[in-house]
Motif scaffolding. Structure first.
Motif, PDB file in Angstrom:
ATOM      1  N   UNK A 152      63.480  49.769  57.904  1.00 29.53           N
ATOM      2  CA  UNK A 152      63.216  48.494  58.539  1.00 29.53           C
ATOM      3  C   UNK A 152      62.254  48.619  59.711  1.00 29.53           C
ATOM      4  N   UNK A 153      62.417  49.674  60.507  1.00 25.90           N
ATOM      5  CA  UNK A 153      61.498  49.903  61.613  1.00 25.90           C
ATOM      6  C   UNK A 153      60.077  50.107  61.137  1.00 25.90           C
ATOM      7  N   UNK A 154      59.923  50.864  60.052  1.00 27.05           N
ATOM      8  CA  UNK A 154      58.591  51.071  59.486  1.00 27.05           C
ATOM      9  C   UNK A 154      58.030  49.765  58.923  1.00 27.05           C
ATOM     10  N   UNK A 155      58.877  49.042  58.198  1.00 23.57           N
ATOM     11  CA  UNK A 155      58.416  47.821  57.534  1.00 23.57           C
ATOM     12  C   UNK A 155      58.022  46.738  58.526  1.00 23.57           C
ATOM     13  N   UNK A 156      58.795  46.587  59.604  1.00 30.86           N
ATOM     14  CA  UNK A 156      58.502  45.545  60.576  1.00 30.86           C
ATOM     15  C   UNK A 156      57.513  46.006  61.645  1.00 30.86           C
ATOM     16  N   UNK A 157      57.526  47.297  61.970  1.00 33.04           N
ATOM     17  CA  UNK A 157      56.631  47.792  63.010  1.00 33.04           C
ATOM     18  C   UNK A 157      55.174  47.651  62.646  1.00 33.04           C
ATOM     19  N   UNK A 158      54.842  47.944  61.402  1.00 35.42           N
ATOM     20  CA  UNK A 158      53.435  47.891  60.994  1.00 35.42           C
ATOM     21  C   UNK A 158      52.849  46.490  61.084  1.00 35.42           C
ATOM     22  N   UNK A 159      53.476  45.456  60.494  1.00 32.67           N
ATOM     23  CA  UNK A 159      52.860  44.119  60.585  1.00 32.67           C
ATOM     24  C   UNK A 159      53.077  43.437  61.925  1.00 32.67           C
ATOM     25  N   UNK A 160      54.281  43.564  62.514  1.00 33.17           N
ATOM     26  CA  UNK A 160      54.566  42.823  63.738  1.00 33.17           C
ATOM     27  C   UNK A 160      53.767  43.352  64.921  1.00 33.17           C
ATOM     28  N   UNK A 161      53.492  44.677  64.918  1.00 38.29           N
ATOM     29  CA  UNK A 161      52.668  45.209  65.992  1.00 38.29           C
ATOM     30  C   UNK A 161      51.322  44.523  66.058  1.00 38.29           C
ATOM     31  N   UNK A 162      50.671  44.406  64.899  1.00 40.22           N
ATOM     32  CA  UNK A 162      49.363  43.748  64.849  1.00 40.22           C
ATOM     33  C   UNK A 162      49.468  42.250  65.113  1.00 40.22           C
ATOM     34  N   UNK A 163      50.573  41.628  64.699  1.00 41.80           N
ATOM     35  CA  UNK A 163      50.723  40.188  64.886  1.00 41.80           C
ATOM     36  C   UNK A 163      51.012  39.811  66.335  1.00 41.80           C
TER      37      UNK A 163
END
Length: 241
Positions: A152-163
């Motif tokens: 979950x950290x990998x899945x959410x970290x990648x898009x939410x960081x940029x968003x």
């Protein structure tokens, strides 16, 4: 003395609450590890540095993280899991927030190196702690929580960081995650005694540690397994950059 140890044995509800705290810490650590690669273009623009140069901040975190994991295990055996885990989580929260003070890519890289060194004692020790708190036949579900938190950290970290960067800036992103790590640390504090009871320090010398590693690598199966994990980690982490 024996009666006191039994009295402090965590019950089902305490173990479940601790498991949720471990999963939350795992999620946040993996979130921040994978939020950096997608914001490389933003960092490149902010510091007027090439994307290739900025990309070095990813291994600047991951390589020290992997190396320090071996050291934290040794320290935990001698100092106690609760001390090492709490110190590591504290270092993660503080160093992640301090990354926001960087004024150059070189400074960000330095903070990421220090964060990798500081953060690497939480997740591996959480896995060990689950093994101590839950009987073997009940271990699948809590391990699923931790590995789910990683994913979950990998899945959410990648898009939410940029968003999030367009709204709060890259400094705000690091401050936000640092604050989240601090909150989890505060929530962990009531469980110090439970962790200390479950994981007592053990003896042994540095030579015993190295002999243990040599024993693991002394068989063809051990070499294949560790070699696969080593190579897989390089490809897995490199693709995000």
């Amino acid at each position: 003395m024996a009666h006191d140890a039994v009295a402090r044995t965590p019950d089902h509800h305490e173990r479940e609450r601790l498991l949720r705290m471990l999963a939350a810490a795992t999620f946040i650590i993996f979130f921040q590890a994978y939020m950096v690669a997608p914001i490389i273009p933003a960092l490149s623009n902010a510091f007027e540095t090439s994307v290739q140069t900025v990309g070095l901040v990813v291994p600047a975190y991951l390589i020290p993280y992997g190396i320090a994991t071996l050291i934290f295990g040794l320290l935990a055996d001698r100092l106690g899991v609760q001390r090492v885990m709490f110190a590591s989580l504290m270092a993660f929260a503080a160093l992640t927030a301090l990354t926001a003070t960087a004024t150059s890519i070189e400074q960000i890289a330095l903070w990421r190196v220090l964060t990798g060194l500081g953060a690497s004692g939480v997740v591996p020790l959480a896995l060990v702690l689950v093994g101590k708190l839950f009987p073997y036949e009940q271990r699948g579900r809590p391990l699923g929580w931790l590995f789910g938190a990683m994913a979950g950290g990998m899945a959410f970290g990648s898009p939410l960081g940029a968003m999030l960067v367009p709204f709060i800036g890259w400094q705000g992103l690091f401050l936000l995650i640092g604050a989240a790590g601090g909150i989890v640390l505060l929530l962990f504090l009531p469980y110090r005694r439970i962790i200390a009871t479950a994981m007592q320090p053990v003896g042994g010398t540095l030579g015993d540690l190295f002999r243990g590693y040599l024993g693991l690598l002394g068989t063809p199966r051990g070499r294949r397994t560790y070699g696969y994990v080593f190579v897989n980690s390089m490809f897995h982490s490199g693709v995000f950059t």
